[in-house]
Design a protein around this motif. Structure first.
Motif: not given
Length: 81
Positions: A44-50, A3-5, A24-32, A17-22
């Motif tokens: 892969a998201h982390i690697g792409a941001i790096k 979310h910070d990224l 990753m947020c979509r991937l992880l936002e739902d607790p279920a 980086v904002s778009r990649l962070g967004a």
């Protein structure tokens, strides 16, 4: 951190980086689905941001940036279906 990224990438001149962070947020936002998200996709998201920061790929106008973000967003969309 995703979310910070998402929020700060553009501030520091890296809208990609904002778009990649967004993505990753979509991937992880739902607790279920957060706990069952594929680790390879998070990595892969982390690697792409790096890579974007290291190689100064600032936006999706760059062919590598476009390929990265399109692929990752597509994978996230497929996973969340």
């Amino acid at each position: 951190r995703a979310h910070d990224l998402k929020g700060l990438g553009g501030t520091y001149g890296f809208p990609l980086v904002s778009r990649l962070g967004a993505s990753m947020c979509r991937l992880l936002e739902d607790p279920a689905t957060r706990t069952t998200a594929p680790v390879f996709l998070v990595d892969a998201h982390i690697g792409a941001i790096k890579a974007a920061v290291r190689d100064e790929i600032r936006d999706s106008d760059h062919p590598v940036g476009k390929a990265l973000v399109d692929e990752l967003e597509g994978r996230v969309a497929d996973y969340l279906k």
